[in-house]
Design a protein around this motif. Structure first.
Motif, mmCIF file in Angstrom:
data_model
loop_
_atom_site.group_PDB
_atom_site.id
_atom_site.type_symbol
_atom_site.label_atom_id
_atom_site.label_comp_id
_atom_site.label_asym_id
_atom_site.label_seq_id
_atom_site.Cartn_x
_atom_site.Cartn_y
_atom_site.Cartn_z
ATOM 1 N N UNK A 286 0.829 -1.211 0.000
ATOM 2 C CA UNK A 286 0.000 0.000 0.000
ATOM 3 C C UNK A 286 0.868 1.269 0.000
ATOM 4 N N UNK A 287 1.873 1.290 0.861
ATOM 5 C CA UNK A 287 2.736 2.469 0.936
ATOM 6 C C UNK A 287 3.586 2.625 -0.315
ATOM 7 N N UNK A 288 4.007 1.480 -0.892
ATOM 8 C CA UNK A 288 4.799 1.558 -2.117
ATOM 9 C C UNK A 288 3.971 2.139 -3.248
ATOM 10 N N UNK A 289 2.734 1.646 -3.390
ATOM 11 C CA UNK A 289 1.867 2.171 -4.443
ATOM 12 C C UNK A 289 1.533 3.651 -4.214
ATOM 13 N N UNK A 290 1.280 3.983 -2.951
ATOM 14 C CA UNK A 290 0.944 5.369 -2.637
ATOM 15 C C UNK A 290 2.139 6.294 -2.889
ATOM 16 N N UNK A 291 3.328 5.778 -2.641
ATOM 17 C CA UNK A 291 4.532 6.568 -2.885
ATOM 18 C C UNK A 291 4.790 6.760 -4.371
ATOM 19 N N UNK A 292 4.542 5.703 -5.140
ATOM 20 C CA UNK A 292 4.930 5.731 -6.554
ATOM 21 C C UNK A 292 3.809 6.190 -7.475
ATOM 22 N N UNK A 293 2.565 6.230 -7.000
ATOM 23 C CA UNK A 293 1.436 6.568 -7.864
ATOM 24 C C UNK A 293 0.835 7.921 -7.431
ATOM 25 N N UNK A 294 1.106 8.971 -8.179
ATOM 26 C CA UNK A 294 0.562 10.296 -7.816
ATOM 27 C C UNK A 294 -0.959 10.326 -7.795
ATOM 28 N N UNK A 295 -1.581 9.447 -8.588
ATOM 29 C CA UNK A 295 -3.037 9.439 -8.652
ATOM 30 C C UNK A 295 -3.639 8.331 -7.796
ATOM 31 N N UNK A 296 -2.941 7.866 -6.809
ATOM 32 C CA UNK A 296 -3.432 6.798 -5.940
ATOM 33 C C UNK A 296 -4.698 7.271 -5.216
ATOM 34 N N UNK A 297 -5.694 6.376 -5.080
ATOM 35 C CA UNK A 297 -6.948 6.774 -4.416
ATOM 36 C C UNK A 297 -6.732 7.325 -3.010
ATOM 37 N N UNK A 298 -5.717 6.762 -2.302
ATOM 38 C CA UNK A 298 -5.479 7.249 -0.936
ATOM 39 C C UNK A 298 -5.031 8.710 -0.939
ATOM 40 N N UNK A 299 -4.263 9.073 -1.972
ATOM 41 C CA UNK A 299 -3.862 10.472 -2.063
ATOM 42 C C UNK A 299 -5.083 11.372 -2.268
ATOM 43 N N UNK A 300 -6.031 10.909 -3.090
ATOM 44 C CA UNK A 300 -7.261 11.670 -3.257
ATOM 45 C C UNK A 300 -8.013 11.800 -1.950
ATOM 46 N N UNK A 301 -8.008 10.695 -1.160
ATOM 47 C CA UNK A 301 -8.675 10.760 0.139
ATOM 48 C C UNK A 301 -7.997 11.785 1.054
ATOM 49 N N UNK A 302 -6.647 11.861 0.998
ATOM 50 C CA UNK A 302 -5.924 12.857 1.796
ATOM 51 C C UNK A 302 -6.308 14.264 1.355
ATOM 52 N N UNK A 303 -6.418 14.463 0.031
ATOM 53 C CA UNK A 303 -6.810 15.770 -0.476
ATOM 54 C C UNK A 303 -8.195 16.169 0.024
ATOM 55 N N UNK A 304 -9.146 15.206 -0.041
ATOM 56 C CA UNK A 304 -10.507 15.503 0.415
ATOM 57 C C UNK A 304 -10.527 15.783 1.917
ATOM 58 N N UNK A 305 -9.727 15.026 2.669
ATOM 59 C CA UNK A 305 -9.665 15.251 4.124
ATOM 60 C C UNK A 305 -9.130 16.655 4.444
ATOM 61 N N UNK A 306 -8.076 17.026 3.744
ATOM 62 C CA UNK A 306 -7.496 18.336 4.008
ATOM 63 C C UNK A 306 -8.449 19.458 3.606
#
Length: 461
Positions: A286-306
């Motif tokens: 999960x962390x590897x994908x989140x680190x390497x994928x700028x469009x990872x769904x978790x990153x979108x979730x972080x954006x929405x949270x912020x």
């Protein structure tokens, strides 16, 4: 005429004062004694004053000698007239007689300014000693009305053209350097006088009070909203993902051990180990994908949270109150207060260092600003008028507001003078010129007497 009161001889106690001065010089290692300080109500007679008083005595002797001369001439002319010497003796007698009258009248007038003639308490004599306070009040009133009026002060300052003069003066590099150095010295002096503990307390209280009264949640929310909209938070997310990935790689055993330790006691150990390994691999993936994928769904979730958190900081009352409580708790911590208090020490050290260094950015900027201001003042008429208006307004305000206090300095000072010393001081300065009045009175009186006697003889009187 009591010459002792106007003579340049030593004052009473002068010998003892000189002896005390010599003794003080011996005690101070041979250094000459300090200049005497006038006592309240008296004066110190300087060498210049003593020289003036000697000049007064010489002129008094001259005027008195002329009076004696005309008296002798009067006696001789009278004797000659009675012995039949001729008509000329009458002319000489009349001139000498009128000269004596003029000399005595002017002696009385001059003496009456400073003392009672012949020691007799004649009314309206000893004018300066008896009218000293009234003279001081009149002088103060005269100065206030004619020198400290708003119109006079403003006209005088306007005629000086302070703006253009100041501009031309400041435009000179040497003068700008001098002003910069003086400002640096004044700044160092002010910082030396100030006690660090007092300033630290004031600065700490000001910062704390400012921070407590200002609500920070809306400002933080707006800033966070702009940062997220601009994508400025992505580098932070990248850093967190990279650090989390590296930590998982480094602490794999710890993570799997934590998972196995939380398993129920009735499950077999190999099952717990398999579950721990599985959880670790999923976390790492999960962390590897989140680190390497700028469009990872978790990153979108972080954006929405912020975004939601930024909106809550600005609009949600509960969130804002919690942020304010957190701010208060942080400000109350001793470590934070120490940091706030130590800010003055750092600022003071920085200012002192900059003030002492001639090539510091602070001094160079001040010098450049002074040169620029001087150049503008020297050529810009509007700026000159504005500066002169400020100066004129400030001076006129001070003069008109405190005119009574300024003139009271004259009246109170004169009132505190000793009458006898005042009379002697003034006589030392103007007495020599007043003796010419006596001389002129003798000469003019003699001429007037001669003219009257001639007219009387001409018309057969």
């Amino acid at each position: 005429m009591d010459e002792r009161t106007t003579a340049g001889g030593p004052e009473p106690g002068a010998d003892s004062g000189a002896a005390a001065g010599r003794a003080a010089a011996v005690r101070d290692g041979g250094r000459p004694p300090r200049a005497p300080v006038p006592a309240l109500g008296g004066f110190v007679f300087s060498e210049a004053d003593e020289e003036r008083r000697r000049g007064v005595r010489r002129m008094k002797a001259t005027a008195t000698g002329l009076l004696v001369l005309v008296a002798v001439v009067y006696v001789l002319a009278t004797w000659a007239e009675h012995t039949g010497a001729g008509a000329w003796a009458g002319y000489v007698r009349a001139a000498a007689e009128a000269g004596m009258v003029g000399a005595l009248a002017d002696w009385f007038a001059v003496t009456a300014l400073f003392r009672h003639p012949l020691g007799l308490p004649i009314p309206h004599t000893a004018i300066i000693p008896t009218k000293k306070d009234q003279l001081g009040a009149s002088l103060g009133e005269f100065v206030g009305e004619n020198f400290l009026s708003a119109d006079v002060v403003r006209a005088r300052l306007h005629a000086l053209r302070i703006g253009s003069r100041l501009g031309a003066w400041l435009a000179e590099p040497a003068h700008a350097d001098r002003v910069t150095a003086e400002l640096a010295t004044a700044l160092r002096g002010a910082l030396t006088v100030l006690r660090d503990s007092d300033v630290q307390a004031v600065v700490g209280e000001a910062i704390t009070r400012r921070a407590e009264t200002a609500e920070i949640a809306p400002g933080i929310g707006k800033t966070l909203e702009r940062v997220v909209a601009d994508g400025g938070h992505r580098r932070v997310v990248d850093l967190v993902c990279a650090k989390a990935h590296d930590w998982l790689v480094t602490h794999a055993d710890s993570v799997m051990g934590a998972v196995q330790g939380g398993a129920p006691g009735w499950t077999p150990r190999f099952v717990d180990r398999k579950v721990g390994e599985r959880v670790y691999k999923e976390l790492l993936r999960f962390l590897t994908e989140m680190r390497d994928m700028p469009e990872h769904p978790a990153r979108g979730a972080v954006d929405r949270f912020l975004c939601d958190f930024a909106a809550d900081l600005q609009a949600d009352t509960d969130t804002r109150l919690r942020v304010e409580r957190l701010k208060s708790e942080i400000l109350e911590r001793e470590e934070v207060q120490d940091v706030i208090a130590s800010a003055w020490t750092a600022i003071r050290a920085m200012i002192l260092s900059a003030a002492e260094d001639e090539q510091s950015e602070l001094r160079l900027r001040v010098r450049a600003s002074l040169l620029s201001l001087g150049a503008r003042l020297a050529t810009d008429g509007r700026l000159q008028d504005k500066v002169e208006g400020w100066i004129e307004g400030a001076v006129v305000y001070v003069v008109t507001t405190y005119r009574a206090e300024i003139t009271s300095l004259i009246t109170d000072t004169v009132a505190g003078w000793d009458a006898e010393h005042t009379s002697r001081k003034i006589e030392a300065h103007i007495g020599r010129d007043l003796q010419f009045i006596r001389i002129n009175g003798t000469v003019v009186g003699a001429l007037a007497g001669l003219l009257i006697h001639t007219a009387s003889r001409a018309f057969g009187a």
